[in-house]
Structure formats: structure tokens, C-alpha cells
Design an enzyme around this catalytic site. Structure first.
Site, PDB file in Angstrom:
ATOM      1  N   GLY A   1      33.355  36.944  38.182  1.00  0.00           N
ATOM      2  CA  GLY A   1      33.464  36.362  36.857  1.00  0.00           C
ATOM      3  C   GLY A   1      32.978  37.337  35.808  1.00  0.00           C
ATOM      4  O   GLY A   1      31.974  38.027  36.006  1.00  0.00           O
TER       5      GLY A   1
ATOM      6  N   ALA B   1      36.875  47.361  28.287  1.00  0.00           N
ATOM      7  CA  ALA B   1      36.717  46.079  27.590  1.00  0.00           C
ATOM      8  C   ALA B   1      37.578  45.014  28.266  1.00  0.00           C
ATOM      9  O   ALA B   1      38.243  44.215  27.624  1.00  0.00           O
ATOM     10  CB  ALA B   1      37.072  46.220  26.115  1.00  0.00           C
TER      11      ALA B   1
ATOM     12  N   ARG C   1      41.850  52.279  26.621  1.00  0.00           N
ATOM     13  CA  ARG C   1      43.059  53.097  26.602  1.00  0.00           C
ATOM     14  C   ARG C   1      43.874  52.811  25.346  1.00  0.00           C
ATOM     15  O   ARG C   1      44.378  53.709  24.705  1.00  0.00           O
ATOM     16  CB  ARG C   1      43.884  52.818  27.867  1.00  0.00           C
ATOM     17  CG  ARG C   1      44.643  54.031  28.344  1.00  0.00           C
ATOM     18  CD  ARG C   1      45.199  53.827  29.741  1.00  0.00           C
ATOM     19  NE  ARG C   1      44.133  53.583  30.720  1.00  0.00           N
ATOM     20  CZ  ARG C   1      44.336  53.134  31.956  1.00  0.00           C
ATOM     21  NH1 ARG C   1      45.557  52.855  32.373  1.00  0.00           N
ATOM     22  NH2 ARG C   1      43.331  52.947  32.778  1.00  0.00           N
TER      23      ARG C   1
ATOM     24  N   LYS D   1      31.856  49.116  42.121  1.00  0.00           N
ATOM     25  CA  LYS D   1      31.516  49.183  43.545  1.00  0.00           C
ATOM     26  C   LYS D   1      32.362  50.193  44.296  1.00  0.00           C
ATOM     27  O   LYS D   1      31.888  50.878  45.196  1.00  0.00           O
ATOM     28  CB  LYS D   1      31.647  47.814  44.196  1.00  0.00           C
ATOM     29  CG  LYS D   1      33.002  47.179  44.004  1.00  0.00           C
ATOM     30  CD  LYS D   1      33.015  45.724  44.450  1.00  0.00           C
ATOM     31  CE  LYS D   1      34.340  45.090  44.055  1.00  0.00           C
ATOM     32  NZ  LYS D   1      34.385  44.732  42.631  1.00  0.00           N
TER      33      LYS D   1
ATOM     34  N   LYS E   1      30.957  46.808  49.191  1.00  0.00           N
ATOM     35  CA  LYS E   1      29.645  46.232  48.904  1.00  0.00           C
ATOM     36  C   LYS E   1      28.695  46.410  50.086  1.00  0.00           C
ATOM     37  O   LYS E   1      27.497  46.650  49.908  1.00  0.00           O
ATOM     38  CB  LYS E   1      29.804  44.758  48.540  1.00  0.00           C
ATOM     39  CG  LYS E   1      30.549  44.575  47.212  1.00  0.00           C
ATOM     40  CD  LYS E   1      31.074  43.162  47.059  1.00  0.00           C
ATOM     41  CE  LYS E   1      31.760  42.955  45.712  1.00  0.00           C
ATOM     42  NZ  LYS E   1      32.506  41.676  45.678  1.00  0.00           N
TER      43      LYS E   1
ATOM     44  N   VAL F   1      34.824  41.950  32.145  1.00  0.00           N
ATOM     45  CA  VAL F   1      33.377  42.189  32.112  1.00  0.00           C
ATOM     46  C   VAL F   1      32.973  42.844  30.790  1.00  0.00           C
ATOM     47  O   VAL F   1      32.053  42.386  30.108  1.00  0.00           O
ATOM     48  CB  VAL F   1      32.927  43.063  33.309  1.00  0.00           C
ATOM     49  CG1 VAL F   1      31.430  43.363  33.220  1.00  0.00           C
ATOM     50  CG2 VAL F   1      33.259  42.381  34.627  1.00  0.00           C
ATOM     51  N   GLY F   2      33.685  43.907  30.429  1.00  0.00           N
ATOM     52  CA  GLY F   2      33.311  44.671  29.240  1.00  0.00           C
ATOM     53  C   GLY F   2      33.305  43.832  27.975  1.00  0.00           C
ATOM     54  O   GLY F   2      32.391  43.945  27.135  1.00  0.00           O
TER      55      GLY F   2
ATOM     56  N   ILE G   1      24.129  37.803  40.930  1.00  0.00           N
ATOM     57  CA  ILE G   1      23.025  37.557  41.861  1.00  0.00           C
ATOM     58  C   ILE G   1      22.147  38.797  41.932  1.00  0.00           C
ATOM     59  O   ILE G   1      22.623  39.870  42.278  1.00  0.00           O
ATOM     60  CB  ILE G   1      23.553  37.238  43.279  1.00  0.00           C
ATOM     61  CG1 ILE G   1      24.553  36.083  43.236  1.00  0.00           C
ATOM     62  CG2 ILE G   1      22.398  36.927  44.219  1.00  0.00           C
ATOM     63  CD1 ILE G   1      25.224  35.811  44.571  1.00  0.00           C
TER      64      ILE G   1
END
EC number: 1.1.1.3
Lengths: 440, 440
Positions: free
Chosen positions: B309, B14, B48, B106, B206, B17-18, B137
Site C-alpha cells: 500500500g 512520485a 520522468r 527491495k 525480501k 508511495v512517492g 511493519i
């Protein structure tokens, strides 16, 4: 080596796209089979006159004039013949015969899409159409799948390569419109009858397809506001350049609130617009296409590439053929079109955007205040004004000046009323240009 | 209203992103349900220390420290915790428990991708990872599906936003490297430990993911040649600008013929490179990402947008969640990773590209001929030479000149030998800069 069942591919049409699709299927069949897990067998190519295709490199025995027989028994039907009829009837036959369909036919989808998608859903058939918008640029699948968890707010598309080529030459080489168009014609960027391109019909078809998909709403072609580039002048392009803009033919699809009901709707329009040169769309040159979009979470994204061409379009068709083939091998009914949002399509009068208005005015004290007053009376707020003496064709004794006004956002209705009052004003000798400004 | 079976979504992590994934699922659940044909129910968020997330806006009862129990019984597991372990074990557990997995990890994919994809294929599970490269993207799905009928020849990616931001500031504002890096740090473009970004590790991960997918070949992370931006100087950026180039950190994935065996292979490398300012990649500014690729049929394509982001990455994660959910509703095993081509990954020595070599030479007759001779002896053909007096720190009496040489394509091995001989030459006081030139 795994034993594959061959999937039977029927091709309708062998023009610039169809012949490339056939060539790619025949040449790269083995590699495609590995990607799919099944052989892709081109079982026939329906054309009007096989004789014309003797030297096409496609085995002559594949050609047939009997499209119906070819379709029945095919697993995947690829329609690249174009036009509304018989494409519509043949696609309908294909889906009712149990085939999936891949089409590049934007005119058909923009006109009869809802009916065809509904039939596909009833039958559990798939209708793929990546090649119908912006040729090889992946845009349908990203909208339909990659952004399926997001909310598309707005799309700005440069989706017609011919008009972008013309506008780009006018801008880059300071050419008059007719000269740029002549070059485009000679280089094959324009058809002998350029109406579909220069009047914005082609872009409007693509806009209807994109908006329907992006907003989960059926957008009929008739609801797309359409202006072509035939009124774009050399002077407008030059003056745009001096002000840091470039003129592009944009397909704009956006969410909009209906001011009368307060409810959300969508607006879809195709027209020339000023775009800042620093905007990613400002760097789309020549015959290229680009789709720039803003999503609530993803933010701005742009998809760029060749927007036309037989082999480029064939790449998109083949991608769809592979998707359809995987579905046959791996099962599952795939993705249905979704129009669950079913938003109203609002008229252009409700569109809110910026404008650049160029006026010739008599050069007298008080004129600027008068003009500013007209804008203000219609609630159109002025952002910048640039005044310069007018160099062109003034009669002696009647000094005129040029005013270039860029507004803040205003409704189309307010701007139209403003322009009407300016046109009637004695202080204004000419409303020389009105262009929407997008992408700021 | 259709009765939906709710699909159970488990979220692992969390962070930036989460928390956005959770917010989007909670806020837009109804709309997503319509797109999917099933409700998407966030059944828990494994972290955690739940206490740290009290004010996150996510209902506190959703938090758990017991990731294993959460995973078992979930339909879709979203892994946005990052890191190799326990992410790897938890994803394995998820797939063995019958769930599909969506990950943005990644590092994990670049390191343990082949093993995880193999497990997914054995189990018939799906592993989605659109968010692992270039955030929002859409690039994984276009490569995997839209271009599935085409042949990718080459990819040039600007896939690390932090380094692009630094290089862009150096270029646009004429900043020294350390000043640009300091600003990037202050604005949050760089982590406190910038090593992963500035040394090219992030871009290399990537690149491995993109190359594996594009070439249907397993590309291990160790096989990616990696150079970061720490040696890029203010002077190089300025001199590039004067010559019409811009310095970008590129991930280059390309097909290559092994000169010894004559067989096709692939090469994957990350390094700073000169790109023409007029190239579409030259217009990728700030923290943005772009993936430019060349396909045999489609020609050049570019995908552009925010490369980082929380909410942007969450958009890509949600797109994958919707795909996974549709698969649950509509059936079908989806798309498996394909490594059927299984091409060898060739060493950097075989790479063929252009170079810009900047030399300080003693300013005497015959030196240019001598330098040209060195290039020629190693079969490196010179395209342009620019000579100028050297303005920096010469001792009196030792006049020097600067030679900026751009070569035609040459192998890395030939260029390395050339540079070695130049370095040893008495006529050359310094090999000031060697940069690859891409995208011409």
C-alpha cells in the site's frame, strides 16, 4: 583484528533479569563486540548481598555492594534492580557521571520518567528502556523511531502476561477465576502478592510509558484510569465466548477530543474489555503480550511475543546496551524523548467506546421497551439485544429474563448515567455485568 | 520558537508511495520538524514526465526531470522509483554527494545491496530501507537494533501480501486457485503481470534482505531457494484445512549446520508450506504480512501489519527520513550494516524440516508396509499416517486409497530420494502432493 577500547558496563541487580544479562554479556561478548565495534566489559554487579550469588555462574569477584563506586567510571549502567529507590538515585548518579543508562524499570519510569528524561536531555545522556514494556517485544524503538514519521491514533496493549494467562485459562478451559488464578500462582505466572498484576497496576505503568511516547506527551501514572481483573467472572468470560468475544485486560491509549473545549487530548486506561475473537489480539494466548496499534498512515500493526521472563527481558536490555555502546563508539547524542505535543490527558468520562451490558429483568410485556427507553434517554444507541430466559436462582413466581445489550459508541459519562437509571429501575432486578467492547 | 536549519529532502519517484511521501511531508512538516529539531523541506520530486503529475496535489514547481541536479545539494534522498537502474546510479550519486538515502527498493537491495552498503560505509553515509520489507511493519530496525544483543535462530515471514490474499481466499472461501487469483487481480492485490508475486520472486528478495541482516551475512538473491504458489491446488488447501493446517507462502531464513563440514551456515528459502492453524502465522489473513522469528533469548516474536500500500509504505519511508534527519541534526554516523559473521549459505538439500506427502496407492494388503519401508530406507521417520479411500477418478477394477503422511524432520535430500523411489514404485499410482510443514 581491530583494536577495541572496551566499554565498561556496570550492572545494578542480579535477579532473574540481571543474572541473564550478565550471562549473555559474558558468553557472547566477542560477537557483541563485532556488532558494536568495541568490547563490552562487565566491570561489576552491584547487589545487596554477594554471598547469595555465589552459585550464580557470574565470577564472584564481579559482585560488589558499593553501587556508587561501580557506577562512577562506567560507560553504560544497566539498572535491573527494580523499585523506585535507590534505582532513581543511582540512575541519576550514572547520568551525572557521564554514563548512558539502560533500565527495565517500568515502575520508576511511570513514576519519575519525566524528571529522568529531562535530566538526560540536559546532560546529553541517553536513557534506554525497551525492556520496561512487554519484555523482549520491540515496541519502544518502533514507536520512537520506525513510526516517527507517522501519527499514532490508538494503542491496544495486552501488556501483563499474568492476567492474560488467567483470562486465557478461564476462556480456554472454562475455569472459574479463582481456579485460574491458583494455577497461575502455582506455575509462577503470578507473584505471591498478585496485587500489582491483577489490580492492573503493572499494566497501568506500561500504559503510561507507551502513551507518553506515542503521543509526545507526558502522561502521569495518576492520570491512567485503572481497573483490574478481580471483578471478571466466569460467567462473563463464558457469555463473551458465546457472543464471539474474549475478555482481555487491555491498556488503551488513544487520542480523544475534549467535548467541552473541542481540543485534542489523550486518554489512557486499563480495564478488562471484550475483544472480538477474530481480532489479532483475540489470538494472544497464555502469558504472551501483544501491542496492537493504529497509525494514520501505517494502519494497524501488531507486535507479539513473550511479555515476561528473565532471559526474554535480558534480550531487550542487551539490545539497548548495544545501542548505547554504538553511540559511544560512533558518537552522536542519540534520540531524546519528545513531549512537544504536550496534549491534555482527559478523564475517563470523555472516553467514547462501546459497551456490553447484561441485565436481569422481570419477564413482563413492556420491559424491553422500558429498558430501550432508558438507553435512548441518555443518548446511548443500542446495536444488538439478545434476550434469553434466566436460568440461575430465580425465586418461584418471579420469572426473569437476561438481556445482553451491545451499544454503539457512547461516552463513559452517558453509559454511567444509563446504568444508574437501570439499577434504580423496578423492571431491572440486576445489572449483572458492564464491559467495554474494543477493537470492533 | 527554535530556529531550525531546514533539511533538504529530494524525492525520486512520485508513484503510489512517492506521492504519499510527498503529501505527508507537506502536510505534517511542522509536526515532523518538532520531532526532528529541524525543518524537513521537500526541495524537489524527480519524475520522468511532470505533466502526468499535474493533478497530484504536489506543487507543480517541485517536479523535475533532472534527478542528478536535484540530488546534488540534498541532505536526504528518498528513492521510491523502484527498479534497478537508474535507481542504483542515483543512490550512488546521492551518497557520494554527501546525502543519506532512504529507499523502499527491495529488488535493488536484494541485487546490489552489498555493494551499496559497502559504499555507504566507506563514505560514512546512511542507507535506510525499512520500507523495503513488509511496508509499514517495523522489522528492519527491530532486527538491526532491538535484537542486536540477541541471536536470531530462524525467521518465518509472510512477506508477500498478494499471494497471502490468494491463499487466504482459497482457504476461507474454498475457492479454486484460478478463481482466487482472478479476484486478487480485480481487487488490485495483483499486478497485471503477477509473475513477481506468484512465482515468489518478490518474497525471495525480501528473504535475502531479512537473512542478510539477521545473520550478519551477505545472502545473494541467487542463493535463495524459490518456489511460488502456482502449483498449490485447491485440493491441497482443503486437505490442509482438514488436517488443522493452512497453506502459506513462507520466507524461511534459518541457521543450519552443514552436515559435511559440521560448520554453521544459513539457509534461505521461499516456498508454500503447511503451518498449524493455531500458529500465530495461521491467523494472518488477507493481504497482510507478518514476520515471525525465534531468537535465542527473546524467544518467539511476531510483527504484523499491512504488507503493501502506498500510504503504509510511505509511513515506513517517513520513519527512516526522521531517523536520517535526526542524524543530521544530532550528528553521529549511525548504524552500519554488519556482515561480520559471514556464514556460508547452504543449499536446499541440507535443509531439515517436516513434510506432508500425499500418495495415491493401490488398495491391497502390504502396500502400507511397503510405503513405510521406502520412507524408512531413506531415514525419513513417519510421524502420522492417515489412510482413506480415494474418491477421485479411479478406473473400475483398480481400487486406490489415499495416504497422507506427515514425517518427522528429515533433510530435503532424504525426502527427495524417498519421493523418487515412491514415484517409481508399482504400489504408488501417484505422488499427489509434497509440502513442507513449518512452525510445529
Amino acid at each position: 583484528m581491530i583494536e577495541y577500547r572496551n566499554l565498561r558496563i556496570a550492572l545494578l541487580g542480579a535477579g532473574s533479569v540481571g543474572s541473564q544479562v550478565a550471562a549473555l554479556l559474558l558468553e557472547h561478548g566477542d560477537e557483541l563486540a563485532q556488532r558494536v565495534g568495541a568490547g563490552l566489559e562487565l566491570v561489576g554487579v552491584a547487589v545487596r548481598d554477594p554471598e547469595k550469588h555465589r552459585d550464580s555462574g557470574i565470577p564472584f569477584e564481579l559482585f560488589t555492594t558499593d553501587a556508587e563506586s561501580l557506577i562512577v567510571g562506567a560507560d553504560i549502567v544497566v539498572e535491573v534492580m527494580g523499585g523506585l529507590s535507590p534505582a532513581r538515585e543511582l540512575i541519576t548518579l550514572a547520568m551525572t557521571s557521564g554514563a548512558d543508562v539502560v533500565t527495565a524499570n517500568k515502575a520508576l519510569l511511570a513514576t519519575h520518567g519525566p524528571e529522568l528524561f529531562e535530566l538526560a536531555e540536559q546532560l546529553g545522556a541517553q536513557l534506554y528502556y525497551e525492556a520496561s514494556v512487554a519484555a523482549a517485544i520491540p515496541i519502544i524503538r518502533p514507536l520512537r523511531e520506525s513510526l516517527a514519521g507517522d501519527r499514532i491514533e490508538r494503542i491496544y496493549g495486552i501488556v501483563n502476561g499474568s492476567t492474560n494467562y488467567i483470562l486465557d485459562r478461564m476462556d480456554a478451559d472454562d475455569l472459574a477465576a479463582e481456579d485460574a488464578q491458583q494455577i497461575a500462582l502455582e506455575l509462577g505466572y503470578l507473584e505471591a502478592d498478585p496485587t500489582l498484576d491483577v489490580e492492573g497496576y503493572d499494566a497501568a505503568q506500561k500504559a503510561a510509558i507507551l502513551a507518553s511516547l506515542a503521543f509526545h506527551t507526558t502522561v502521569p501514572l495518576e492520570a491512567v484510569h485503572r481497573e483490574g481483573i478481580t471483578n471478571v467472572t466466569h460467567e462473563q468470560v463464558r457469555s463473551a465466548r458465546e457472543a464471539g468475544f474474549v475478555v482481555k485486560l487491555l491498556a488503551v491509549c488513544e487520542r480523544l477530543v475534549d467535548p467541552t473545549s473541542g481540543e485534542e487530548g489523550v486518554s489512557v486506561r486499563v480495564h478488562p474489555a471484550l475483544v472480538p475473537r477474530t481480532h489479532p489480539l483475540g489470538a494472544v494466548h497464555g502469558g504472551n503480550n501483544a501491542v496492537f496499534l493504529e497509525a494514520a498512515a501505517a494502519g494497524p500493526l501488531m507486535f507479539y511475543g513473550a511479555g515476561a521472563g528473565g532471559i526474554q527481558t535480558a534480550s531487550a536490555v542487551l539490545g539497548d546496551v548495544v545501542s548505547a555502546a554504538r553511540r559511544h563508539v560512533l558518537g552522536g547524542p542519540g534520540v531524546a524523548e519528545s513531549t512537544h505535543a504536550n496534549l491534555p490527558v482527559l478523564p475517563i468520562a470523555h472516553v467514547v467506546t462501546r459497551y456490553q451490558v447484561t441485565l436481569r429483568v422481570i419477564d413482563e410485556p413492556g420491559v424491553l421497551a422500558h429498558v430501550a427507553g432508558v438507553f435512548s434517554r441518555h443518548d446511548v444507541s443500542v446495536e444488538t439485544v439478545q434476550q434469553s430466559p434466566f436460568s440461575g436462582g430465580t425465586e418461584p413466581g418471579s420469572a426473569t429474563a437476561t438481556l445482553v445489550i451491545v451499544t454503539h459508541t457512547a461516552t463513559e459519562a452517558a453509559l454511567t448515567a444509563t446504568v444508574a437509571e437501570l439499577t434504580a429501575s423496578d423492571a431491572v432486578t440486576e445489572v449483572a455485568s458492564v464491559l467495554r467492547v474494543e477493537g470492533i
